[in-house]
Design a protein around this motif. Sequence first.
Motif, PDB file in Angstrom:
ATOM      1  N   VAL A  17       0.946  -1.079  -0.155  1.00 41.90           N
ATOM      2  CA  VAL A  17      -0.063   0.014   0.074  1.00 41.90           C
ATOM      3  C   VAL A  17       0.839   1.163  -0.097  1.00 41.90           C
ATOM      4  CG1 VAL A  17      -1.940   1.129   1.149  1.00 41.90           C
ATOM      5  CG2 VAL A  17      -1.554  -1.495   1.550  1.00 41.90           C
ATOM      6  N   GLU A  33       3.433  -2.647   3.860  1.00 41.32           N
ATOM      7  CA  GLU A  33       2.572  -3.752   3.866  1.00 41.32           C
ATOM      8  C   GLU A  33       0.884  -3.283   4.436  1.00 41.32           C
ATOM      9  OE1 GLU A  33       4.712  -7.869   4.185  1.00 41.32           O
ATOM     10  OE2 GLU A  33       4.830  -6.920   5.858  1.00 41.32           O
ATOM     11  N   GLY A  34       0.135  -4.200   3.957  1.00 40.66           N
ATOM     12  CA  GLY A  34      -1.277  -3.695   4.499  1.00 40.66           C
ATOM     13  C   GLY A  34      -1.404  -4.000   6.221  1.00 40.66           C
ATOM     14  N   ARG A  35      -0.568  -4.873   6.591  1.00 39.55           N
ATOM     15  CA  ARG A  35      -0.603  -5.163   7.894  1.00 39.55           C
ATOM     16  C   ARG A  35       0.367  -3.939   8.777  1.00 39.55           C
ATOM     17  NH1 ARG A  35       3.156 -10.711   8.289  1.00 39.55           N
ATOM     18  NH2 ARG A  35       4.774  -9.996   6.818  1.00 39.55           N
ATOM     19  N   ASP A  40       2.483  -3.184  22.633  1.00 42.89           N
ATOM     20  CA  ASP A  40       1.918  -3.587  21.337  1.00 42.89           C
ATOM     21  C   ASP A  40       0.624  -4.248  21.426  1.00 42.89           C
ATOM     22  OD1 ASP A  40       2.133  -3.661  18.424  1.00 42.89           O
ATOM     23  OD2 ASP A  40       2.924  -5.958  18.569  1.00 42.89           O
ATOM     24  N   THR A  50      -2.194   0.448  17.482  1.00 44.32           N
ATOM     25  CA  THR A  50      -3.489  -0.235  17.152  1.00 44.32           C
ATOM     26  C   THR A  50      -4.430   0.440  15.960  1.00 44.32           C
ATOM     27  OG1 THR A  50      -3.424  -1.007  19.567  1.00 44.32           O
ATOM     28  CG2 THR A  50      -5.544  -1.285  18.237  1.00 44.32           C
ATOM     29  N   PHE A 107      -3.773   0.937  11.642  1.00 42.96           N
ATOM     30  CA  PHE A 107      -2.841   0.582  10.250  1.00 42.96           C
ATOM     31  C   PHE A 107      -2.495   1.748   9.827  1.00 42.96           C
ATOM     32  CE2 PHE A 107      -5.432  -3.470  10.563  1.00 42.96           C
ATOM     33  CZ  PHE A 107      -4.580  -4.356  10.899  1.00 42.96           C
ATOM     34  N   TRP A 114      -2.362   2.632   6.754  1.00 44.81           N
ATOM     35  CA  TRP A 114      -3.102   3.013   5.545  1.00 44.81           C
ATOM     36  C   TRP A 114      -4.458   3.885   6.213  1.00 44.81           C
ATOM     37  CZ3 TRP A 114      -7.793   0.329   6.140  1.00 44.81           C
ATOM     38  CH2 TRP A 114      -7.735  -0.716   6.535  1.00 44.81           C
ATOM     39  N   GLU A 115      -4.869   3.490   7.434  1.00 43.58           N
ATOM     40  CA  GLU A 115      -5.718   4.178   8.011  1.00 43.58           C
ATOM     41  C   GLU A 115      -5.497   5.579   8.330  1.00 43.58           C
ATOM     42  OE1 GLU A 115      -8.522   1.296  10.479  1.00 43.58           O
ATOM     43  OE2 GLU A 115      -6.704   1.112  11.289  1.00 43.58           O
ATOM     44  N   MET A 125       1.274 -10.670  12.806  1.00 42.44           N
ATOM     45  CA  MET A 125      -0.048 -10.983  12.080  1.00 42.44           C
ATOM     46  C   MET A 125       0.422 -11.049  10.451  1.00 42.44           C
ATOM     47  SD  MET A 125      -2.402  -7.443  11.568  1.00 42.44           S
ATOM     48  CE  MET A 125      -1.488  -6.516  12.939  1.00 42.44           C
ATOM     49  N   ASP A 158      -0.285 -11.006   6.468  1.00 47.36           N
ATOM     50  CA  ASP A 158      -0.508  -9.734   5.536  1.00 47.36           C
ATOM     51  C   ASP A 158      -1.840 -10.176   5.128  1.00 47.36           C
ATOM     52  OD1 ASP A 158      -0.122  -7.196   4.702  1.00 47.36           O
ATOM     53  OD2 ASP A 158       0.988  -7.855   3.015  1.00 47.36           O
ATOM     54  N   PHE A 159      -2.389  -8.847   4.386  1.00 47.09           N
ATOM     55  CA  PHE A 159      -3.742  -9.041   3.879  1.00 47.09           C
ATOM     56  C   PHE A 159      -4.096  -7.987   2.774  1.00 47.09           C
ATOM     57  CE2 PHE A 159      -3.728  -6.524   7.954  1.00 47.09           C
ATOM     58  CZ  PHE A 159      -3.960  -5.635   7.448  1.00 47.09           C
ATOM     59  N   VAL A 202      -6.252  -4.690   1.321  1.00 44.72           N
ATOM     60  CA  VAL A 202      -7.191  -3.452   1.771  1.00 44.72           C
ATOM     61  C   VAL A 202      -7.998  -3.204   0.928  1.00 44.72           C
ATOM     62  CG1 VAL A 202      -6.957  -1.539   2.916  1.00 44.72           C
ATOM     63  CG2 VAL A 202      -5.312  -3.108   3.406  1.00 44.72           C
ATOM     64  N   ILE A 239     -13.714  -4.096   8.825  1.00 42.50           N
ATOM     65  CA  ILE A 239     -13.115  -3.528  10.011  1.00 42.50           C
ATOM     66  C   ILE A 239     -13.529  -2.010  10.074  1.00 42.50           C
ATOM     67  CG2 ILE A 239     -11.016  -2.744   8.436  1.00 42.50           C
ATOM     68  CD1 ILE A 239      -9.374  -2.879  10.757  1.00 42.50           C
ATOM     69  N   GLY A 267     -11.183  -0.754  14.867  1.00 40.49           N
ATOM     70  CA  GLY A 267     -10.081  -2.096  14.563  1.00 40.49           C
ATOM     71  C   GLY A 267      -9.552  -2.059  16.026  1.00 40.49           C
ATOM     72  N   GLN A 268     -10.256  -1.466  17.334  1.00 40.04           N
ATOM     73  CA  GLN A 268      -9.646  -1.548  18.685  1.00 40.04           C
ATOM     74  C   GLN A 268      -9.647  -2.919  19.137  1.00 40.04           C
ATOM     75  OE1 GLN A 268      -7.813   1.499  19.898  1.00 40.04           O
ATOM     76  NE2 GLN A 268      -8.066   1.312  17.523  1.00 40.04           N
ATOM     77  N   ILE A 275      -7.841  -5.385  15.615  1.00 42.67           N
ATOM     78  CA  ILE A 275      -6.113  -5.295  15.394  1.00 42.67           C
ATOM     79  C   ILE A 275      -5.346  -6.349  16.353  1.00 42.67           C
ATOM     80  CG2 ILE A 275      -4.164  -4.094  15.154  1.00 42.67           C
ATOM     81  CD1 ILE A 275      -6.022  -1.900  13.944  1.00 42.67           C
ATOM     82  N   PRO A 276      -5.924  -6.227  17.750  1.00 42.26           N
ATOM     83  CA  PRO A 276      -5.366  -7.040  18.495  1.00 42.26           C
ATOM     84  C   PRO A 276      -5.529  -8.664  18.469  1.00 42.26           C
ATOM     85  CG  PRO A 276      -6.228  -5.149  19.800  1.00 42.26           C
ATOM     86  CD  PRO A 276      -6.760  -5.124  18.334  1.00 42.26           C
ATOM     87  N   MET A 322      -6.110  -9.803  15.620  1.00 40.21           N
ATOM     88  CA  MET A 322      -5.110 -10.263  14.190  1.00 40.21           C
ATOM     89  C   MET A 322      -3.785 -10.464  14.559  1.00 40.21           C
ATOM     90  SD  MET A 322      -6.967  -7.973  11.118  1.00 40.21           S
ATOM     91  CE  MET A 322      -5.684  -8.517   9.952  1.00 40.21           C
ATOM     92  N   LYS A 323      -3.181  -9.616  15.537  1.00 36.66           N
ATOM     93  CA  LYS A 323      -1.898  -9.726  16.019  1.00 36.66           C
ATOM     94  C   LYS A 323      -1.660 -11.131  16.625  1.00 36.66           C
ATOM     95  CE  LYS A 323      -0.725  -4.921  16.941  1.00 36.66           C
ATOM     96  NZ  LYS A 323      -0.354  -3.827  18.074  1.00 36.66           N
ATOM     97  N   LEU A 374      -9.216  -6.944   4.306  1.00 38.71           N
ATOM     98  CA  LEU A 374      -9.832  -6.171   5.138  1.00 38.71           C
ATOM     99  C   LEU A 374     -10.705  -5.182   4.505  1.00 38.71           C
ATOM    100  CD1 LEU A 374      -7.844  -5.239   8.300  1.00 38.71           C
ATOM    101  CD2 LEU A 374      -9.554  -6.875   7.985  1.00 38.71           C
ATOM    102  N   SER A 391     -12.673  -1.976   5.161  1.00 40.72           N
ATOM    103  CA  SER A 391     -12.947  -0.775   5.902  1.00 40.72           C
ATOM    104  C   SER A 391     -14.134  -0.236   5.835  1.00 40.72           C
ATOM    105  CB  SER A 391     -11.663   0.216   6.108  1.00 40.72           C
ATOM    106  OG  SER A 391     -11.832   1.351   6.980  1.00 40.72           O
TER     107      SER A 391
END
Lengths: 158, 262
Positions: free
Chosen positions: A2, A18-20, A41, A61, A63, A65-66, B1, B3-4, B6, B27, B30-31, B34-35, B37-38, B47, B49
């Motif tokens: 991204v 990356e997306g993640r 984390d 918490t 991403f 891209w957000e 996590m 990758d994916f 978006v 998503i 994500g609160q 995201i944890p 997925m981690k 995902l 959004s």
Amino acid sequence: MVTVTLTVNGQEKTSDCEGRSLLSDFLRDNLNLTGTHVGCDTSQCGACVVHVDGEAVKSCTMFAWEAQGADVATIEGMAEDDGSLGTIQQAFQDHHGLQCGFCTPGMVMSAAALLKKNPDPTEYEIRDYLEGNICRCTGYQNIVHAIQAAAQTMRAAT
Amino acid sequence: MYDFAVERPTNLDDASRLLAKDETQVIAGGQTLIPTMKSRLASPKTLVSLTGIDEIKGVSPSQGSVTIGAATRHVDVANETRTLYPALASLAANIGDPAVRNRGTIGGSLANNDPSACYPAAALAGDAEIKTQERSYSADDFFCGLFETALSEGEFITEIRFPIPDRASYQKFEQPASRFALVGVFVTQKSGQVRVAVTGASEEGVYRWKEAEQALSDDFRREAIADLIVPAEGKIVDIHGSAAYRAHLVKVLTGRAVDSAH
């Protein structure tokens, strides 16, 4: 991959990730802004707090891209233009609001978000606002003193 | 996590189309996701959004009710329902911490249905209507147990309509580290009818305490529930509290909610 473009401390930055990729990773690894710390984390400790469009968020918490197109402020942007400490940072130094300093970037960013909304917080309001910021050294007392002093300095300046 | 990919749709039709594909996950703030997925408890391929869809954000009052877009953040619910529905505003203002409230959304919380989350209690006690892109659910039909809801694959919440009660209160006994409810009780009274919803206590997730509803509909005073017994069976046991302790809290917090309802 991204491509993320955002404004950090007034400067536009673009980088591929990356997306993640978390916003905290993006700031530290892609933009080399390592003042934002990652403690737990797991969105509990608050060492990674930055501002996105003026509001405190936990950058571990969210991403990267957000934050596309957002205005991001980090601890690196809290100093004065000449590199001297900003008001909140100076107050933390004056009042011994840190020992090891690991939590300090998040504490300062949370304090800045609080004081923007509430220039004259009570001790309770400060402690309540810092619910999501953990310090294992100070016992918080001097952090609260520092924020009260910074609030006073900032009020006097306006 | 892991990758994916978006996707960031800007309207509901595009979001529905994207979510119809396999291994996609919606998503919002994500609160929780995201944890999750981690820790690899979720590893979606894509995902989708919802935060770019403006029509599912914001608070709009109408005759006798307030409608809240699913992607409305806790901080905005807290600020914008303060005079319309103070009990709901106060609930939203005490979720997690300020940074979490600046990202987390009401729709995300309801769709996740964490057994200790606050919003499910508000929806259930408040007789809320939960709308998705496909249909509408009453809160009574929506929550189906621990992290389970009536939502089908690819279906997502678009808005939640809360009828405004005559009086209401939410009382939460906080687990101090996470600010989740160790137990939380939301009480509403509307046209004499009382609804009591309990979160954080039951292994089955949020539920209505119907004996208390009956007693309080007849007599809206703390004393009305004095003789009721909350069984410890089926209550959550963890390092923060025993089943008996949680059962005790259900009654104490219901009493406090009745005392403070306005």
